[in-house]
Design a protein around this motif. Structure first.
Motif, PDB file in Angstrom:
ATOM      1  N   MET A 150       0.907  -1.115  -0.044  1.00  0.00           N
ATOM      2  CA  MET A 150      -0.269   0.058   0.008  1.00  0.00           C
ATOM      3  C   MET A 150       0.754   1.240  -0.177  1.00  0.00           C
ATOM      4  SD  MET A 150      -2.899  -1.383  -0.527  1.00  0.00           S
ATOM      5  CE  MET A 150      -3.610  -0.018  -0.557  1.00  0.00           C
ATOM      6  N   ALA A 151       1.980   1.128   0.456  1.00  0.00           N
ATOM      7  CA  ALA A 151       2.876   2.306   0.592  1.00  0.00           C
ATOM      8  C   ALA A 151       3.914   2.537  -0.636  1.00  0.00           C
ATOM      9  CB  ALA A 151       3.962   2.352   1.948  1.00  0.00           C
ATOM     10  N   SER A 152       3.715   1.570  -1.660  1.00  0.00           N
ATOM     11  CA  SER A 152       4.549   1.312  -2.790  1.00  0.00           C
ATOM     12  C   SER A 152       4.198   2.606  -3.537  1.00  0.00           C
ATOM     13  CB  SER A 152       4.377   0.276  -3.440  1.00  0.00           C
ATOM     14  OG  SER A 152       3.072   0.101  -3.892  1.00  0.00           O
ATOM     15  N   GLY A 153       3.493   3.411  -3.158  1.00  0.00           N
ATOM     16  CA  GLY A 153       3.049   4.584  -4.047  1.00  0.00           C
ATOM     17  C   GLY A 153       1.946   4.725  -4.697  1.00  0.00           C
ATOM     18  N   PRO A 154       1.110   5.727  -4.917  1.00  0.00           N
ATOM     19  CA  PRO A 154      -0.192   5.744  -5.377  1.00  0.00           C
ATOM     20  C   PRO A 154      -0.161   5.644  -6.985  1.00  0.00           C
ATOM     21  CG  PRO A 154       0.700   7.937  -4.765  1.00  0.00           C
ATOM     22  CD  PRO A 154       1.442   6.985  -4.255  1.00  0.00           C
ATOM     23  N   ASN A 155       1.286   5.741  -7.713  1.00  0.00           N
ATOM     24  CA  ASN A 155       1.473   5.472  -8.952  1.00  0.00           C
ATOM     25  C   ASN A 155       1.214   4.051  -9.331  1.00  0.00           C
ATOM     26  OD1 ASN A 155       2.150   6.230 -11.567  1.00  0.00           O
ATOM     27  ND2 ASN A 155       4.164   5.509 -11.253  1.00  0.00           N
ATOM     28  N   THR A 156       1.612   3.346  -8.487  1.00  0.00           N
ATOM     29  CA  THR A 156       1.733   1.712  -8.589  1.00  0.00           C
ATOM     30  C   THR A 156       0.211   1.231  -8.652  1.00  0.00           C
ATOM     31  OG1 THR A 156       3.879   1.384  -7.383  1.00  0.00           O
ATOM     32  CG2 THR A 156       2.107  -0.309  -7.864  1.00  0.00           C
ATOM     33  N   MET A 157      -0.451   1.488  -7.717  1.00  0.00           N
ATOM     34  CA  MET A 157      -1.837   1.175  -7.466  1.00  0.00           C
ATOM     35  C   MET A 157      -2.755   1.852  -8.791  1.00  0.00           C
ATOM     36  SD  MET A 157      -1.370  -1.084  -5.357  1.00  0.00           S
ATOM     37  CE  MET A 157      -2.995  -1.828  -5.267  1.00  0.00           C
ATOM     38  N   SER A 158      -2.460   3.071  -8.909  1.00  0.00           N
ATOM     39  CA  SER A 158      -3.300   3.807  -9.853  1.00  0.00           C
ATOM     40  C   SER A 158      -3.010   3.294 -11.272  1.00  0.00           C
ATOM     41  CB  SER A 158      -2.785   5.416  -9.872  1.00  0.00           C
ATOM     42  OG  SER A 158      -3.230   5.954 -10.909  1.00  0.00           O
ATOM     43  N   ARG A 159      -1.884   2.844 -11.628  1.00  0.00           N
ATOM     44  CA  ARG A 159      -1.405   2.042 -12.901  1.00  0.00           C
ATOM     45  C   ARG A 159      -2.386   1.171 -13.347  1.00  0.00           C
ATOM     46  NH1 ARG A 159       4.850   2.501 -13.528  1.00  0.00           N
ATOM     47  NH2 ARG A 159       4.679   1.217 -15.029  1.00  0.00           N
ATOM     48  N   ILE A 160      -2.347   0.040 -12.074  1.00  0.00           N
ATOM     49  CA  ILE A 160      -2.959  -0.984 -12.187  1.00  0.00           C
ATOM     50  C   ILE A 160      -4.438  -0.885 -12.203  1.00  0.00           C
ATOM     51  CG2 ILE A 160      -3.609  -3.255 -11.253  1.00  0.00           C
ATOM     52  CD1 ILE A 160      -0.389  -3.321 -10.307  1.00  0.00           C
ATOM     53  N   GLU A 208       8.701   0.488  -6.615  1.00  0.00           N
ATOM     54  CA  GLU A 208       7.418  -0.034  -6.764  1.00  0.00           C
ATOM     55  C   GLU A 208       7.251  -1.436  -7.155  1.00  0.00           C
ATOM     56  OE1 GLU A 208       6.301   2.548 -10.269  1.00  0.00           O
ATOM     57  OE2 GLU A 208       5.968   4.413  -8.906  1.00  0.00           O
ATOM     58  N   SER A 209       8.239  -2.007  -7.784  1.00  0.00           N
ATOM     59  CA  SER A 209       8.079  -3.128  -8.195  1.00  0.00           C
ATOM     60  C   SER A 209       8.376  -4.392  -7.112  1.00  0.00           C
ATOM     61  CB  SER A 209       9.113  -3.624  -9.336  1.00  0.00           C
ATOM     62  OG  SER A 209      10.446  -3.627  -8.961  1.00  0.00           O
ATOM     63  N   GLU A 210       9.304  -4.003  -6.189  1.00  0.00           N
ATOM     64  CA  GLU A 210       9.583  -5.147  -5.029  1.00  0.00           C
ATOM     65  C   GLU A 210       8.445  -5.603  -4.325  1.00  0.00           C
ATOM     66  OE1 GLU A 210      13.396  -3.735  -3.220  1.00  0.00           O
ATOM     67  OE2 GLU A 210      14.626  -4.430  -5.080  1.00  0.00           O
TER      68      GLU A 210
END
Length: 77
Positions: A15-25, A54-56
């Protein structure tokens, strides 16, 4: 558990990996149904192959899901 200590810590890292990660998916689900699989796969792989920050967590989540008896439906009996 190996990478984050507990499932709660793993979830927090994802969840802390960044809003960009979850937003892109999440954005991959917008659009015509006939190209949904292509969009989701592309978004997932872009994150997977992208910035390690983001990926790890995403890779660790997948490892945890694969190893989870609950996620795979195996009860061990």
């Amino acid at each position: 558990m190996q990478y984050f200590g507990s499932k709660d810590d793993l979830f927090a890292a994802v969840m802390a990996s960044g809003p960009n990660t979850m937003s892109r998916i999440s954005e991959a689900f917008d659009g015509p149904e006939e190209s949904l699989g292509n969009r989701v796969t592309r978004a997932f792989l872009e994150v997977w192959d992208g910035n390690p920050v983001e990926s790890e967590p995403l890779q660790a989540l997948l490892r945890a899901a694969i190893g989870s008896e609950q996620a795979t439906g195996n009860s061990g009996s």
